[in-house]
Design an enzyme around this catalytic site. Structure first.
Site, PDB file in Angstrom:
ATOM      1  N   SER A  67       0.884  -1.405   0.045  1.00  0.00           N
ATOM      2  CA  SER A  67       0.065  -0.053   0.021  1.00  0.00           C
ATOM      3  C   SER A  67       1.232   1.101  -0.072  1.00  0.00           C
ATOM      4  O   SER A  67       1.178   1.611  -1.112  1.00  0.00           O
ATOM      5  CB  SER A  67      -0.618  -0.064   1.259  1.00  0.00           C
ATOM      6  OG  SER A  67      -1.920   1.152   1.463  1.00  0.00           O
ATOM      7  N   HIS A 102      -8.364  -5.520  -0.090  1.00  0.00           N
ATOM      8  CA  HIS A 102      -6.740  -4.655   0.546  1.00  0.00           C
ATOM      9  C   HIS A 102      -6.171  -5.509   1.586  1.00  0.00           C
ATOM     10  O   HIS A 102      -4.737  -5.404   1.656  1.00  0.00           O
ATOM     11  CB  HIS A 102      -6.636  -3.270  -0.002  1.00  0.00           C
ATOM     12  CG  HIS A 102      -5.314  -2.081   0.604  1.00  0.00           C
ATOM     13  ND1 HIS A 102      -5.330  -2.020  -0.555  1.00  0.00           N
ATOM     14  CD2 HIS A 102      -5.074  -1.096   0.955  1.00  0.00           C
ATOM     15  CE1 HIS A 102      -3.541  -1.551  -0.332  1.00  0.00           C
ATOM     16  NE2 HIS A 102      -4.013  -0.927   0.474  1.00  0.00           N
ATOM     17  N   ASP A 122      -8.373  -6.540  -4.405  1.00  0.00           N
ATOM     18  CA  ASP A 122      -8.697  -5.553  -4.151  1.00  0.00           C
ATOM     19  C   ASP A 122      -9.012  -4.348  -5.269  1.00  0.00           C
ATOM     20  O   ASP A 122      -8.327  -4.554  -5.712  1.00  0.00           O
ATOM     21  CB  ASP A 122      -6.645  -5.655  -3.824  1.00  0.00           C
ATOM     22  CG  ASP A 122      -6.525  -4.136  -2.831  1.00  0.00           C
ATOM     23  OD1 ASP A 122      -7.578  -3.168  -2.936  1.00  0.00           O
ATOM     24  OD2 ASP A 122      -5.103  -3.557  -3.200  1.00  0.00           O
TER      25      ASP A 122
END
Lengths: 379, 379
Positions: free
Chosen positions: B154, B352, B319
């Site tokens: 991320s 995610h 995601d």
């Protein structure tokens, strides 16, 4: 085909009901008012009435404008009017503000005759079933025994579906657009964050803010911002705003720097000016609780066993709030009951908002559907 | 292969820097501290160092636990340790709390030596570039001229990518997991709503709440709730909570009725206990502003012209915060520069959050990558 026109200046009406309305939540409204509008003319057979149901941020003002407020145009004006897909030269169209609303029907901001004060947090939790029952009473009042169609998008579509279950003999056609047979956990989660924003706003006062001369404006604007993100597709947002910076270069602050921030704040501020916070809570809760399969051990097909209507189900490919797969669940359950159902999955980039927009294929489809229906109704 | 173990009890360290750090936003930190942890042993050649970069809700405590707080386990403990994919028997692993953070490094809650009061809203806006520059100084201090790898998921992955641009000679490998080359309008929109929740909380006091004995708890918990929705896929949420009601039947109220509501409130409450609101603002803003292509007329390929590293890019199919298509944009830009890049799109249902979970294929891939790297490093 005549050139589509506006229905013109319209006047909102109100109907008072003295029969108590028992809600599914166990509450009772001893008496209530429903605000509504009508467009077009009810034919002699009373067979051409179409009920248009609203979703979260809308009401009975479906089409046209008010003479004293010409910019206040109905929320589905591109769909409803003379020569429009739902043609008011052919159909008698009814829009109703639902119970619990804040645009004229009895809701939390209304005065509770028992106390002489606004209902506030004492207003009963209302469900889609309750709304449909209240709409049926208004139909009685207007002399409509059976609707030619009940139509809506999103939460409005859930009401159309519920009509076929609650009052199967009173609806010929159901048009359910951009909807789902029940919310997903993610849908409920977004609603919950919006509600938490409102109820934790210090100006909420446990729902009885009316007496404090304030409204939970901060919470309402956050709720609206969250909503707006879910109404648009990622692509539509990218198309509309991209990463555009208001001043061309990053300013490195926490004020508005990206265009999308400006848009969200504007939408939030505007909404907080006119929408009642308790109504927001009630309507999102009605969404959460909608689940016609619940009384049938989760079997949606059984929920539609009593339905008799013909169905048109429409979804939009980029709608991630109520994805096409959710509409297909509805279609499957209807087909299990050998019901007459047409399903269209429209390739549109706008996300959930697509149901409110004037997409040519979408509108052509609805127009064709109503044209056929009108032909059937001819004496 | 030995059985994976924990790195055991670890001790956080702190490095003080007196050289001013100029931020991209035009600010200057005259002096600052960086909190960090290390695991494993730096080899004689100083060639086996791996920097692990954190995302929003994490810090330098990557693996192991604290002797006096054994339940406080590092955020990537399943990835880092003896016999784990990033094997601390082979690599020297470094975790750093970034500038602006609230876990030991200098941030808005730290005392500004000039005023004797917390920085609060006067803390400069920091960017991924600033973080990378501060990390490079810590590497200097620790005698690491060149990292064997910089790795993150991320926002952490954005730092790994930035390393290859800012300090191309100092990074052999970049491992970028579940990331994007820049945020979409939707990503920024979610960040903005979270920030608005914080800054409109009456307890925010313009960012200088430290002096008021309060924290903007309401805003923080809303921010965290919004975050959690975007970390999980719709399917993962449905799998985890479904529409389960806490008491089996709908209670028709606005308190917790669905399990997912309980989860969100719990996560929000917990987060508001320990996370600094100004840090939340800073980190989300660093995400918004990350856009290495910006200095190259939006051409991401040109942004990587100076990069020399070898890349491993990993994304997860479910995601939706940073979809696989975003990782493919990175891969495309790297390939345009004839860089050595491996890309894996892992079929995982968790959204995610998958980058933090112990998915067998994902971990096997990272393990293989590091095994190869370790073989290369052998003298």
């Amino acid at each position: 085909m005549s050139q589509p026109r506006s229905v013109g200046a319209v006047v909102a009406q109100s109907a008072h009901f003295d029969e108590p309305l028992a809600t599914r939540s166990g509450g009772v409204l001893q008496a209530y008012d429903l605000a509504y509008e009508t467009y077009g003319t009810l034919n002699a057979e009373h067979s051409n009435a179409v009920l248009v149901c609203h979703a979260l941020n809308a009401a009975h003002h479906v089409a046209g404008y008010y003479a004293d407020d010409p910019k206040n145009i109905g929320w589905w004006d591109n769909m409803v009017g003379p020569g429009k897909p739902l043609d008011t030269d052919k159909f008698f169209v009814l829009g109703v503000n639902n119970i619990g609303g804040c645009f004229g029907s009895t809701g939390p901001a209304s005065i509770n005759p028992k106390t002489g004060k606004p209902y506030g947090s004492s207003f009963p939790v209302v469900t889609v079933e309750d709304w449909v029952n209240a709409q049926a009473r208004l139909a009685d009042r207007l002399g409509i025994e059976r609707f030619a169609a009940v139509m809506g998008g999103s939460l409005g579509a859930m009401q159309a579906l519920q009509w076929t279950i609650s009052h199967p003999a009173r609806i010929r056609n159901a048009i359910a657009i951009a909807t789902a047979p029940k919310l997903s956990a993610q849908n409920i989660a977004f609603n919950e964050v919006a509600r938490q924003a409102i109820t934790t706003d210090p100006d909420f006062h446990g729902g009885n803010y009316y007496g404090h001369g304030v409204v939970p404006r901060r919470g309402l604007r956050l709720a609206r911002m969250i909503g707006h993100i879910t109404y648009l597709s990622d692509d539509a947002m990218m198309e509309k705003f991209g990463r555009a910076l208001r001043s061309g270069a990053p300013q490195f602050h926490f004020d508005v720097d990206f265009e999308v921030e400006s848009y969200l704040r504007y939408q939030g501020d505007k909404f907080a000016e006119y929408f009642d916070a308790n109504t927001y809570l009630l309507i999102t809760r009605a969404l959460d609780y909608f689940d016609p399969a619940q009384d049938y051990e989760g079997d949606l097909s059984r929920a539609f066993e009593r339905a008799k209507a013909r169905f048109l189900v429409i979804s939009f490919t980029s709608d991630w709030r109520f994805a096409s797969s959710r509409s297909r669940e509805v279609v499957k359950a209807l087909l299990d009951n050998r019901l007459d159902v047409s399903y269209a999955e429209i390739d549109a980039p706008h996300g959930h908002d697509a149901f409110l927009l004037e997409d040519a294929r979408y509108h052509a489809l609805v127009r064709a559907w109503y044209d056929n229906l009108h032909r059937e109704l001819a004496p």
